[in-house]
Design a protein around this motif. Structure first.
Motif, PDB file in Angstrom:
ATOM      1  N   LYS A  98       0.751  -1.401   0.071  1.00 33.87           N
ATOM      2  CA  LYS A  98       0.141   0.096  -0.067  1.00 33.87           C
ATOM      3  C   LYS A  98       0.586   1.298   0.024  1.00 33.87           C
ATOM      4  O   LYS A  98       0.714   2.224  -0.817  1.00 33.87           O
ATOM      5  CB  LYS A  98      -0.859  -0.027   1.246  1.00 33.87           C
ATOM      6  N   GLU A 102       1.250   4.249  -2.938  1.00 32.46           N
ATOM      7  CA  GLU A 102       1.143   5.586  -2.828  1.00 32.46           C
ATOM      8  C   GLU A 102       2.379   6.557  -3.269  1.00 32.46           C
ATOM      9  O   GLU A 102       2.152   7.593  -3.824  1.00 32.46           O
ATOM     10  CB  GLU A 102       0.968   5.727  -1.256  1.00 32.46           C
ATOM     11  N   LEU A 133      -6.578  -3.777  -3.801  1.00 27.83           N
ATOM     12  CA  LEU A 133      -5.639  -2.789  -3.402  1.00 27.83           C
ATOM     13  C   LEU A 133      -5.738  -1.835  -4.355  1.00 27.83           C
ATOM     14  O   LEU A 133      -5.668  -0.570  -4.144  1.00 27.83           O
ATOM     15  CB  LEU A 133      -4.047  -3.406  -3.594  1.00 27.83           C
ATOM     16  N   SER A 136      -8.737   0.407  -3.989  1.00 27.49           N
ATOM     17  CA  SER A 136      -8.703   1.181  -2.832  1.00 27.49           C
ATOM     18  C   SER A 136      -7.921   2.628  -3.343  1.00 27.49           C
ATOM     19  O   SER A 136      -8.176   3.516  -2.459  1.00 27.49           O
ATOM     20  CB  SER A 136      -7.975   0.735  -1.736  1.00 27.49           C
TER      21      SER A 136
END
Length: 156
Positions: A98, A102, A133, A136
């Protein structure tokens, strides 16, 4: 904190030794294949490949390969792509995936090789972890299938 670092002679061998879990090996090409693919794409002017090792502090935990180039569907537009993304089996489940995504999207949003309005990626439809993932972060499936993978896009 995860950071993206260029692949160099100093970290190349370590990068090509990274591997996903056994059950994930059908979902992602090896890192050596990806780096070779980047070379072929670059030398044939297909796009600008952007392969990176993923580090948490000074420990290599994964690999990601981004790209910048012409949109296959609209030749007047350029797009960014996420061609490969993997976290080594020893480092999964710690939030590195994650955090790395980003960082990658943060880099893309600086438009390092030029403007674009979209980021594309693809994944095996049965790879629920990847699908979750990417969703999201706002990626939405386009309904297209390329080389048996579901295509998803993120509008920047």
């Amino acid at each position: 904190m995860v950071e993206l670092r260029k692949i160099t002679y100093d970290n190349f061998n370590e990068c090509i030794k990274l591997e996903p879990n056994e059950e994930q090996k059908n979902y992602v090409a090896s890192n050596i294949y990806s780096i070779a693919e980047a070379y072929v794409a670059l030398t044939n002017n297909e796009c600008i490949p952007m392969p990176y090792a993923l580090y948490n502090d000074d420990i290599m935990v994964g690999f990601i390969m981004l790209s910048y180039g012409e949109d296959d569907k609209n030749k007047d537009e350029n797009v960014y792509g996420i061609w490969r993304f993997m976290i080594d089996k020893k480092y999964q489940g710690k939030g590195y995936g994650k955090e790395a995504m980003e960082k990658a999207l943060g880099l893309i949003k600086t438009f390092p090789h030029g403007k674009a309005s979209t980021v594309y990626l693809s994944y095996e439809p049965e790879n629920i972890v990847a699908k979750s993932l990417y969703a999201s972060f706002g990626f939405e499936e386009t309904g297209e299938i390329e080389e048996e993978e579901a295509v998803a896009k993120l509008v920047l």
